[in-house]
Enzyme design. Structure first.
Site, mmCIF file in Angstrom:
data_model
loop_
_atom_site.group_PDB
_atom_site.id
_atom_site.type_symbol
_atom_site.label_atom_id
_atom_site.label_comp_id
_atom_site.label_asym_id
_atom_site.label_seq_id
_atom_site.Cartn_x
_atom_site.Cartn_y
_atom_site.Cartn_z
ATOM 1 N N ARG A 175 -14.067 -8.448 1.884
ATOM 2 C CA ARG A 175 -12.641 -8.212 1.623
ATOM 3 C C ARG A 175 -11.846 -9.486 1.912
ATOM 4 O O ARG A 175 -10.962 -9.880 1.167
ATOM 5 C CB ARG A 175 -12.106 -7.070 2.511
ATOM 6 C CG ARG A 175 -12.696 -5.693 2.253
ATOM 7 C CD ARG A 175 -12.339 -5.168 0.868
ATOM 8 N NE ARG A 175 -10.916 -5.167 0.632
ATOM 9 C CZ ARG A 175 -10.075 -4.192 0.991
ATOM 10 N NH1 ARG A 175 -10.542 -3.115 1.572
ATOM 11 N NH2 ARG A 175 -8.780 -4.273 0.726
ATOM 12 N N ASP A 183 -17.150 7.231 -1.544
ATOM 13 C CA ASP A 183 -15.882 7.124 -0.803
ATOM 14 C C ASP A 183 -15.577 8.526 -0.277
ATOM 15 O O ASP A 183 -16.205 9.515 -0.697
ATOM 16 C CB ASP A 183 -14.786 6.607 -1.749
ATOM 17 C CG ASP A 183 -13.435 6.387 -1.057
ATOM 18 O OD1 ASP A 183 -13.401 6.304 0.193
ATOM 19 O OD2 ASP A 183 -12.417 6.316 -1.765
ATOM 20 N N CYS A 196 -16.544 1.893 0.633
ATOM 21 C CA CYS A 196 -15.375 1.044 0.915
ATOM 22 C C CYS A 196 -14.929 1.153 2.373
ATOM 23 O O CYS A 196 -14.255 0.264 2.875
ATOM 24 C CB CYS A 196 -14.239 1.405 -0.025
ATOM 25 S SG CYS A 196 -13.738 3.126 0.062
ATOM 26 N N ARG A 207 0.878 -1.180 0.000
ATOM 27 C CA ARG A 207 0.000 0.000 0.000
ATOM 28 C C ARG A 207 0.904 1.215 0.000
ATOM 29 O O ARG A 207 1.705 1.412 0.931
ATOM 30 C CB ARG A 207 -0.913 -0.016 1.223
ATOM 31 C CG ARG A 207 -1.667 1.280 1.420
ATOM 32 C CD ARG A 207 -2.775 1.212 2.448
ATOM 33 N NE ARG A 207 -3.916 0.468 1.954
ATOM 34 C CZ ARG A 207 -5.165 0.609 2.421
ATOM 35 N NH1 ARG A 207 -5.429 1.476 3.385
ATOM 36 N NH2 ARG A 207 -6.150 -0.108 1.917
ATOM 37 N N GLN A 237 -10.204 -3.902 -3.226
ATOM 38 C CA GLN A 237 -11.501 -3.415 -2.759
ATOM 39 C C GLN A 237 -12.614 -3.823 -3.728
ATOM 40 O O GLN A 237 -13.692 -4.271 -3.328
ATOM 41 C CB GLN A 237 -11.454 -1.876 -2.640
ATOM 42 C CG GLN A 237 -12.773 -1.253 -2.232
ATOM 43 C CD GLN A 237 -13.187 -1.639 -0.838
ATOM 44 O OE1 GLN A 237 -12.407 -1.509 0.098
ATOM 45 N NE2 GLN A 237 -14.409 -2.127 -0.668
ATOM 46 N N HIS A 261 -7.361 0.718 -6.453
ATOM 47 C CA HIS A 261 -7.578 -0.092 -5.249
ATOM 48 C C HIS A 261 -8.289 -1.387 -5.672
ATOM 49 O O HIS A 261 -9.447 -1.632 -5.325
ATOM 50 C CB HIS A 261 -8.423 0.700 -4.248
ATOM 51 C CG HIS A 261 -8.456 0.130 -2.863
ATOM 52 N ND1 HIS A 261 -7.682 -0.941 -2.457
ATOM 53 C CD2 HIS A 261 -9.189 0.482 -1.772
ATOM 54 C CE1 HIS A 261 -7.936 -1.213 -1.195
ATOM 55 N NE2 HIS A 261 -8.855 -0.370 -0.758
HETATM 56 N N1 NVA Z 1 -9.849 6.677 -1.467
HETATM 57 C C1 NVA Z 1 -9.493 6.278 -0.131
HETATM 58 C C2 NVA Z 1 -9.761 4.832 0.072
HETATM 59 C C3 NVA Z 1 -9.458 4.307 1.435
HETATM 60 C C4 NVA Z 1 -9.738 2.849 1.574
HETATM 61 C C5 NVA Z 1 -8.035 6.605 0.120
HETATM 62 O O1 NVA Z 1 -7.208 6.371 -0.779
HETATM 63 O O2 NVA Z 1 -7.706 7.101 1.194
HETATM 64 N N1 CP Z 2 -11.407 -0.033 2.417
HETATM 65 C C1 CP Z 2 -10.138 -0.126 2.853
HETATM 66 O O1 CP Z 2 -9.210 -0.384 2.077
HETATM 67 O O2 CP Z 2 -9.998 0.054 4.179
HETATM 68 P P1 CP Z 2 -8.619 0.227 4.969
HETATM 69 O O3 CP Z 2 -8.006 1.525 4.514
HETATM 70 O O4 CP Z 2 -9.018 0.233 6.409
HETATM 71 O O5 CP Z 2 -7.724 -0.928 4.623
#
Ligand code: NVA
Ligand code: CP
Length: 306
Positions: A291, A223, A263, A102, A132, A129
Site C-alpha cells: 500500500r 474481503d 485487503c 474516504r 488498494q 477502493h
Molecule cells: N470492503 C471493505 C474494505 C475495507 C478496507 C469496507 O469497505 O469496509
Molecule cells: N485495506 C484497507 O484499506 O485498510 P484500512 O481500512 O485499514 O485503511
C-alpha cells in the site's frame, strides 16, 4: 511521470492501461530504492470511516517523500456540523496540495473533485477502493513476475474492492472472476466496463459458483462480508456467504502455485480461515506493505516531480 500531474484518482478507470502499468513500475522502483524522489507538498486526509492501512501508509509515504500530512478527521472539522462539501472543497483547495478522501457515497467524492482544483484521491468509497488495487497488482507482479494472463478469483461480497479488482485486473490483462451470492453482485456498470477493457481477450466472469471461480486460479482474494456502514447486517450475512469462505479446501482446488490475498482487516474464520491467512500461500503482509509503495508512486505522479 508528470503525465498524471494535477489529475484526480477517483477510480482505476481514471487511468488508461499504460498509465496504470507505468505507475506500478514506478512503485516497484521506489520500493527497491532504484529511484528516490522528493516532493515537498502537503496532503490532507479527510476520512469519514475508520482506517489503519490507508491512513498510515499515505502518511508514511508522504513523510518519506519529504512532504507533510494533515489528518482532517471530519468530527473535528465543520463537515460534521453540516458545512457543504462544495464549500469545504473550495477552502481546502486553497491550503492543500493534494487531498485523499474516504467516505460513503461515491458522489460525495465526485463533488469534492468537481469543486477542488488540486488532485483528489479516492481512499475508499462504497463503490470503489482503487488505491488498494494498486498494491494488490504490485503484489501479484512481485509473486508471479508478470500480470498478463494471471487469473485472480475473488470470493464474497461484490463490494468496493471487488469492483476495483474488476477494473484493475482487466486493465493489466489479467483474468478476473468474481464469485458472489446472487443478491450481492458487483456493480454491473463496472462489470460491463471491465468486459469492454478485456475485449474478449481475457476472462471477466461473475458467478454464483465458487467451484467455477477457483479452477486453475493463481490468486484467491477475499474481503469482509459486511463492509463499513453495513455492520448491522454482519450476523445475518454469515449463512449467506459461508459457501464463499476462502478455506484450505478452496486453496487445494486452485492452481498449485496459488497465492492468497486479503485487503484487511480480516474476520478470521468468516471470509477466510485462520489456517489460510497464516498459511504458506498467504501474501497478505507483503500486500499491506505494498500500500505504501504504490501510494508513494501515486502521490509523486499526481503532484509531479519538478
Ligand atoms: N470492503 C471493505 C474494505 C475495507 C478496507 C469496507 O469497505 O469496509
Ligand atoms: N485495506 C484497507 O484499506 O485498510 P484500512 O481500512 O485499514 O485503511
Amino acid at each position: 511521470m508528470n503525465k498524471l500531474k494535477g489529475r484526480d484518482f477517483l477510480s482505476l478507470a481514471d487511468l488508461n492501461s499504460d498509465e496504470l502499468k507505468e505507475l506500478l513500475q514506478l512503485a516497484a522502483q521506489l520500493k527497491s530504492g532504484q529511484i528516490n524522489l522528493k516532493c515537498n507538498k502537503v496532503l490532507g486526509l479527510l476520512f469519514s470511516k475508520a482506517s489503519t492501512r490507508t491512513r498510515v501508509s499515505f502518511t508514511v509515504a508522504m513523510y518519506q517523500l519529504g512532504g507533510q500530512v494533515i489528518d482532517l478527521n471530519p468530527n473535528v472539522t465543520q463537515v460534521s456540523r453540516g458545512e457543504l462539501l462544495r464549500d469545504t472543497a473550495r477552502v481546502l483547495d486553497r491550503y492543500l496540495d493534494i487531498l485523499a478522501i474516504r467516505t460513503f457515497e461515491h458522489k460525495d467524492l465526485e463533488t469534492f473533485a468537481n469543486y477542488a482544483t488540486i488532485p483528489v484521491i479516492n481512499a475508499l468509497t462504497d463503490r470503489e477502493h482503487p488505491c488498494q488495487i494498486l498494491a494488490d497488482l504490485l503484489t501479484v507482479q512481485e509473486c508471479f513476475g508478470k500480470l498478463d494472463g494471471v487469473t485472480l478469483s475473488y470470493f464474497g461480497d461484490g463490494n468496493n474492492v471487488a469492483n476495483s479488482l474488476l477494473l484493475g485486473c482487466a486493465m493489466v490483462g489479467m483474468n478476473v472472476r468474481i464469485a458472489t451470492p446472487a443478491n450481492y453482485l458487483p456493480n454491473m456498470e463496472i462489470v460491463e466496463k471491465a468486459k469492454t477493457i478485456a475485449n474478449g481477450k481475457r476472462e471477466v466472469i461473475v458467478t454464483e459458483d465458487p467451484q467455477v471461480a477457483v479452477k486453475d486460479a493463481q490468486v484467491l482474494y477475499t474481503d469482509v462480508w459486511a463492509s463499513m456502514g453495513q455492520e448491522q447486517e454482519a450476523n445475518s450475512r454469515i449463512p449467506i456467504f459461508q459457501h464463499y469462505q476462502v478455506n484450505e479446501k478452496l486453496v487445494k482446488s486452485a492452481a498449485d502455485n496459488v497465492i492468497v490475498l486479503h485487503c484487511l482487516p480480516a474476520h478470521r474464520d468468516e471470509e477466510i480461515t485462520n489456517a489460510v491467512i497464516e498459511g504458506k500461500q498467504s501474501q497478505v503482509w507483503k500486500q499491506a506493505e505494498n500500500r505504501m509503495h504504490a501510494q508513494k508512486a501515486l502521490l509523486v505522479s499526481l503532484l509531479g516531480n519538478d
